[in-house]
Design an enzyme around this catalytic site. Structure first.
Site, PDB file in Angstrom:
ATOM      1  N   GLU A  46       0.830  -1.217   0.000  1.00 52.11           N
ATOM      2  CA  GLU A  46       0.000   0.000   0.000  1.00 52.11           C
ATOM      3  C   GLU A  46       0.861   1.262   0.000  1.00 52.11           C
ATOM      4  O   GLU A  46       0.611   2.189  -0.773  1.00 52.11           O
ATOM      5  CB  GLU A  46      -0.935   0.008   1.213  1.00 52.11           C
ATOM      6  CG  GLU A  46      -2.009  -1.048   1.184  1.00 52.11           C
ATOM      7  CD  GLU A  46      -3.019  -0.858   0.074  1.00 52.11           C
ATOM      8  OE1 GLU A  46      -3.206   0.278  -0.402  1.00 52.11           O
ATOM      9  OE2 GLU A  46      -3.655  -1.857  -0.315  1.00 52.11           O
ATOM     10  N   ASN A  50       1.267   3.906  -3.069  1.00 51.51           N
ATOM     11  CA  ASN A  50       0.959   5.326  -2.873  1.00 51.51           C
ATOM     12  C   ASN A  50       2.102   6.205  -3.372  1.00 51.51           C
ATOM     13  O   ASN A  50       1.873   7.226  -4.016  1.00 51.51           O
ATOM     14  CB  ASN A  50       0.690   5.629  -1.400  1.00 51.51           C
ATOM     15  CG  ASN A  50      -0.711   5.254  -0.966  1.00 51.51           C
ATOM     16  OD1 ASN A  50      -1.566   4.930  -1.782  1.00 51.51           O
ATOM     17  ND2 ASN A  50      -0.932   5.291   0.335  1.00 51.51           N
ATOM     18  N   ARG A 105      -9.007   4.324  -7.989  1.00 56.91           N
ATOM     19  CA  ARG A 105      -8.332   3.923  -6.761  1.00 56.91           C
ATOM     20  C   ARG A 105      -9.373   3.831  -5.649  1.00 56.91           C
ATOM     21  O   ARG A 105     -10.299   4.637  -5.595  1.00 56.91           O
ATOM     22  CB  ARG A 105      -7.239   4.919  -6.376  1.00 56.91           C
ATOM     23  CG  ARG A 105      -6.217   5.215  -7.463  1.00 56.91           C
ATOM     24  CD  ARG A 105      -5.459   4.019  -7.960  1.00 56.91           C
ATOM     25  NE  ARG A 105      -4.797   3.307  -6.878  1.00 56.91           N
ATOM     26  CZ  ARG A 105      -4.202   2.135  -7.024  1.00 56.91           C
ATOM     27  NH1 ARG A 105      -4.202   1.534  -8.190  1.00 56.91           N
ATOM     28  NH2 ARG A 105      -3.624   1.556  -6.017  1.00 56.91           N
TER      29      ARG A 105
END
Length: 146
Positions: A46, A50, A105
């Site tokens: 994650e 990002n 997203r």
């Protein structure tokens, strides 16, 4: 005693799995449970995603940095980019918030990280990049690095 590792790699999506495996291999010396290992690898995925998508806008010629420190069964994980930064960190940490709705997203990255880690601190300034600093105490870790 503590143990640590650091790695940096290009901001290309193919390196997300490299980051997961690298951190997973490093923390394996603590003999984490499968759930703990899966959670740590998910958090790495994650945060790295990002950095690549939001921090660098999918531009491949930048660096993502990871540092992992193990001390007395606790994992300290730092994932950093020098990308565009986050204007409002509190807003970005809200479930379902995304700065890239056109890319479909989910906006759950920080929420997932918060659920899997004991602590999370997001330090970011527009134009200066983002650092995500996290910790997790493993439940039944071996005391290899005590």
């Amino acid at each position: 005693m503590k143990n640590e590792m650091a790695v940096e790699f290009l901001s290309v999506s193919e390196n997300e799995s490299f980051a997961r495996v690298t951190v997973g291999a490093f923390i394996s010396q603590l003999d984490p449970t499968m759930d703990e290992l899966t959670e740590i690898k998910t958090v790495v995925s994650e945060a790295v995603t990002n950095s690549i998508i939001h921090g660098y806008n999918n531009e491949p010629n930048h660096q993502v940095f990871i540092k992992c420190i193990i001390h007395e069964g606790e994992i300290e994980l730092i994932i950093k980019d020098n990308g565009v930064g986050i204007g409002d960190v509190e807003e970005a940490r809200q479930p379902l918030y995304t700065s890239k709705p056109d890319l479909e997203r989910s906006g759950m990255g920080f929420t997932i990280i918060e659920n899997f880690m004991d602590t999370i601190e997001v330090i970011s300034n527009p134009g200066e990049g983002t650092t995500v600093h996290m910790t997790k105490q493993l439940i039944n870790s071996k005391t290899v690095c005590k």
